[in-house]
Design an enzyme around this catalytic site. Structure first.
Site, PDB file in Angstrom:
ATOM      1  N   ARG A   1     -25.678  -0.544   7.038  1.00 39.36           N
ATOM      2  CA  ARG A   1     -25.441  -1.994   7.050  1.00 39.36           C
ATOM      3  C   ARG A   1     -25.968  -2.652   8.325  1.00 39.36           C
ATOM      4  NH1 ARG A   1     -20.731  -3.561   3.555  1.00 39.36           N
ATOM      5  NH2 ARG A   1     -21.574  -2.833   1.583  1.00 39.36           N
TER       6      ARG A   1
ATOM      7  N   LYS B   1       0.847  -1.192   0.000  1.00 38.11           N
ATOM      8  CA  LYS B   1       0.000   0.000   0.000  1.00 38.11           C
ATOM      9  C   LYS B   1       0.887   1.248   0.000  1.00 38.11           C
ATOM     10  CE  LYS B   1      -4.353   1.407   2.085  1.00 38.11           C
ATOM     11  NZ  LYS B   1      -5.519   0.979   2.840  1.00 38.11           N
TER      12      LYS B   1
ATOM     13  N   GLU C   1     -19.944  -3.805  10.123  1.00 40.55           N
ATOM     14  CA  GLU C   1     -20.883  -2.957  10.872  1.00 40.55           C
ATOM     15  C   GLU C   1     -22.002  -3.792  11.492  1.00 40.55           C
ATOM     16  OE1 GLU C   1     -19.792  -2.351   7.808  1.00 40.55           O
ATOM     17  OE2 GLU C   1     -18.639  -0.498   8.038  1.00 40.55           O
TER      18      GLU C   1
HETATM   19  C1  LIG Z   1     -19.277  -0.659   4.620  1.00 38.79           C
HETATM   20  C2  LIG Z   1     -18.031   0.174   4.678  1.00 38.79           C
HETATM   21  N1  LIG Z   1     -17.379   0.286   5.850  1.00 38.79           N
HETATM   22  C3  LIG Z   1     -16.247   1.023   5.923  1.00 38.79           C
HETATM   23  C4  LIG Z   1     -15.761   1.650   4.808  1.00 38.79           C
HETATM   24  C5  LIG Z   1     -14.523   2.533   4.898  1.00 38.79           C
HETATM   25  N2  LIG Z   1     -13.412   1.942   4.146  1.00 38.79           N
HETATM   26  C6  LIG Z   1     -13.117   2.348   2.896  1.00 38.79           C
HETATM   27  S1  LIG Z   1     -11.830   1.534   2.256  1.00 38.79           S
HETATM   28  C7  LIG Z   1     -11.611   0.654   3.659  1.00 38.79           C
HETATM   29  C8  LIG Z   1     -10.480  -0.316   3.783  1.00 38.79           C
HETATM   30  C9  LIG Z   1     -10.452  -1.243   2.668  1.00 38.79           C
HETATM   31  O1  LIG Z   1      -9.339  -2.045   2.790  1.00 38.79           O
HETATM   32  P1  LIG Z   1      -8.929  -2.936   1.556  1.00 38.79           P
HETATM   33  O2  LIG Z   1     -10.116  -3.531   0.957  1.00 38.79           O
HETATM   34  O3  LIG Z   1      -7.870  -3.865   2.019  1.00 38.79           O
HETATM   35  O4  LIG Z   1      -8.373  -1.890   0.509  1.00 38.79           O
HETATM   36  P2  LIG Z   1      -7.009  -1.066   0.536  1.00 38.79           P
HETATM   37  O5  LIG Z   1      -7.412   0.353   0.693  1.00 38.79           O
HETATM   38  O6  LIG Z   1      -6.154  -1.561   1.645  1.00 38.79           O
HETATM   39  O7  LIG Z   1      -6.401  -1.299  -0.796  1.00 38.79           O
HETATM   40  C10 LIG Z   1     -12.565   0.982   4.611  1.00 38.79           C
HETATM   41  C11 LIG Z   1     -12.648   0.414   5.963  1.00 38.79           C
HETATM   42  C12 LIG Z   1     -16.491   1.519   3.612  1.00 38.79           C
HETATM   43  N3  LIG Z   1     -16.105   2.121   2.497  1.00 38.79           N
HETATM   44  N4  LIG Z   1     -17.601   0.770   3.572  1.00 38.79           N
END
Ligand SMILES: Cc1ncc(C[n+]2csc(CCOP(=O)(O)OP(=O)(O)O)c2C)c(N)n1
Length: 616
Positions: free
Chosen positions: A390, A278, A362
């Protein structure tokens, strides 16, 4: 190559390895240059550059369907599909979105903003494809963080059931926004490290040919071969009838292209496990990818982010809960993967045994909170308003029905800005308003927010929702006092005045600033539910003309609660409701968005003056 001139991904197929690598570097620089101006999801996108270039090299979008989970990491996809020239408008009002959008491009077959939907979507596309007797690939590109969401698991479970081939690209960078958590994350780590995996990586032919029996198996039926393959490479995915390929170095174009080619040629649904870094290529983001997950504009040369001199309201809330937790061992804090966003770092550092990050869950986190609270605990559960959608059933079926003492912090309430329609926190009042036992509160300033939290934790013992928006304000450790549930206050009460404005949160503070010393009464409706019947009775008795100002969906909001009571009381009052009509609000700067939907304070000020016929 001029990145802004890219019209579609077809040119990629003619590039050699070196040219592809050079292109990735140019895309990276382009992303850093643009995001430093517009803001956006920097670290996630920098990690997914090679992966996306290799996917477009192997597959044919829009014929093949590229479905990015969340969509926050789809910038390279946007660049390769003809949107680079619009990158200066990324996330701005009227500009391109920070997520996939069907209206933006035929290369965006599906939309998200919330996590964990991509596998379900790819499976739905694949199922329809098979019904339609068409032939193309449906890809879900999902991060290890998003894979922690229950919805992703439900989709994995249904791949065997629906029998339509999907390709899952698991972009594993070991991070959600914070470090990823849970058994699945541990399992992925295990795969990355295990030597048995190396064994599996060698072709099964090679392994089988080591023994006579093996050679015999190899020469017999393909079923036996498949069985053997599964045994040497058995894991959670293969056990769900999904082939597994990986781990692949997510920054090695050659390896990626080979792996994606195999996935394309596979008959079965397949998951390709890709390991990425990342923030790759921009040192500050590599070193601290949580901070650089999503950023506003920044100084790209020094790698510094602008600092606000006032704390966010999330920080004020978490500081206050921290004060409670210092003295009260019965408080537990739970977050579904938002330690940073909800400003919980200090709580997690100081009370590790009473703080839980459940991953992006959630729904689960809410039921967990309910059960913990039923055992003589008080649970603080901060969740962004839009993600709380959610957990609707868990709030209703579990927390509210059992009247559990959970203080739900509804963070990012109201219009949030650049993340747009998937992220605005404008529905929570409407969907929570009808649930029995719930209290819904919103404070107008630091002191009131602290007192509402105090009331929620210590002066009542049922579910208590406190909303707060994405904004900053002065923090100070004001002494705590109870604000009786269901009581409002007059911020301004003028003798014989027949005009009353009712609002809550920082909106009521803005109203007060504009109308102090003018001929209007101003009521702070800090409890949206239950409403203050004493004040309402008074408003009826004095036949006040009423203006309700909310920056949330109008349907089933505070205004509706007031009207319902007035209807019950057969009140003669004239009431005007302002709020968001039943529609989605786009992305862009908060103030500009409010202007667009005629809810900015300047518009409201004029509207109120006209409604009450006040002097300007
Ligand atoms: C239902 C929901 N909960 C929380 C989020 C906030 N959120 C956006 S991206 C993310 C992390 C995603 O991690 P990953 O899928 O590993 O992607 P990365 O950014 O590490 O590439 C979170 C918690 C969201 N978008 N949707």
């Amino acid at each position: 190559m001029e990145i802004s001139n890219i019209k579609n991904p077809n040119f990629l197929k003619k590039l050699d390895k070196q040219e592809l690598e050079d292109l990735c570097e140019e895309i990276r620089t382009f992303i850093i240059d643009n995001v430093s101006e517009t803001g956006g999801h920097l670290a996630s996108n920098l990690g997914a550059v090679e992966l996306t270039v290799a996917l477009h090299y192997v597959f044919n979008s829009p014929y093949d369907k590229f479905i990015f989970d969340v969509g926050h990491q789809s910038y390279t996809h946007k660049i390769l599909t003809g949107r680079a020239s619009e990158f200066g408008t990324l996330r701005q009002l009227g500009g391109i979105s920070g997520y996939q959008k069907r209206c933006e491009s035929e290369h965006d077959p599906f939309e998200a903003g919330h996590t964990s939907t991509s596998i379900a979507a790819a499976l739905g596309f694949a199922y329809a494809r098979d019904l339609n007797k068409e032939k193309y690939d449906c890809l879900a590109i999902i991060g290890d963080g998003s894979l922690t969401g229950g919805l992703a698991f439900e989709a994995l479970n249904n791949i065997e059931n629906l029998k339509s081939k999907v390709i899952i690209i698991l972009n594993d960078n070991e991070m959600s926004i914070s470090r990823n958590v849970g058994g699945l994350s541990k399992f992925l780590k295990g795969i990355r490290m295990s030597s048995s995996y190396d064994l599996a990586k060698k072709s099964y032919k090679e392994i089988l040919s080591l023994t006579k029996i093996g050679t015999k198996i190899y020469n017999t039926s393909s079923k036996a071969k498949d069985e053997f393959k599964k045994k040497i490479n058995s894991n959670i995915f293969t056990n769900l009838d999904i082939d597994y390929l990986g781990p692949i170095d997510g920054h090695n174009i050659d390896e990626l292209i080979k792996a994606f080619g195999k996935a394309r040629d596979s008959k079965n649904s397949i998951l390709v496990h890709v390991i990425t870094k990342k923030g790759k290529g921009y040192l500050p983001a590599e070193e601290n990818s949580s901070t650089w997950h999503g950023v506003g504009h920044f100084d790209k040369v020094n790698g510094t982010l602008p600092k606000s001199n006032k704390p966010s309201i999330s920080e004020i809330v978490s500081n206050t809960v921290h004060e409670f937790m210092e003295k009260d061992e019965d408080i537990v804090t739970i977050t579904p993967a938002m330690i940073g966003g909800s400003k919980l770092e200090k709580i997690f550092a100081d009370f590790p045994n009473r703080s839980i990050d459940t991953g992006i869950t959630e729904s689960f986190a809410t039921t967990l909170a309910c059960a913990i609270s039923l055992n003589n605990k008080k649970v603080f559960l901060p969740i962004y308003s839009s993600f709380l959608q959610r957990a609707y059933d868990n709030i209703n079926h579990d927390i509210a029905r059992m009247n559990a003492h959970v203080v739900i912090g509804i963070d990012r309430a109201g219009i949030v800005g650049e993340d747009g329609d998937t992220h605005h926190g404008i529905f929570d009042i409407s969907f929570l308003n009808s649930i029995p036992n719930l209290v819904i509160a919103m404070g107008k300033d630091n002191e009131e927010i602290r007192n509402l939290l105090y009331t929620g934790f210590y002066k009542q013992d049922r579910p208590f929702c406190i909303r707060y928006e994405r904004a900053s304000m002065e923090f100070s450790k004001t002494p705590f006092r109870e604000i009786k549930v269901g009581t409002w206050e007059y911020l301004q009460k003028i003798e014989d005045c027949k005009n009353t404005i009712v609002s809550y949160g920082t909106d009521v503070t803005k109203i007060y600033e504009e109308f102090k010393d003018k001929n209007v009464n101003i009521v702070n409706a800090r409890y949206i539910k239950p409403i203050d019947k004493n004040i309402l009775k008074e408003l009826i008795a004095t036949n006040q003309k009423i203006y309700v100002y909310e920056t949330n969906i109008k349907t089933n909001g505070l205004g509706t609660n007031i009207l319902e009571y007035f209807n019950y009381k057969e009140a003669p009052n004239k009431v005007k409701l302002t709020g968001i009509d039943n529609s989605y609000v786009k992305h862009g700067n908060v103030e500009l968005l409010k202007k667009q939907i005629k809810l900015d304070i300047d518009f409201i000020k004029d509207d109120i003056i006209e409604y009450f016929n006040l002097e300007k």
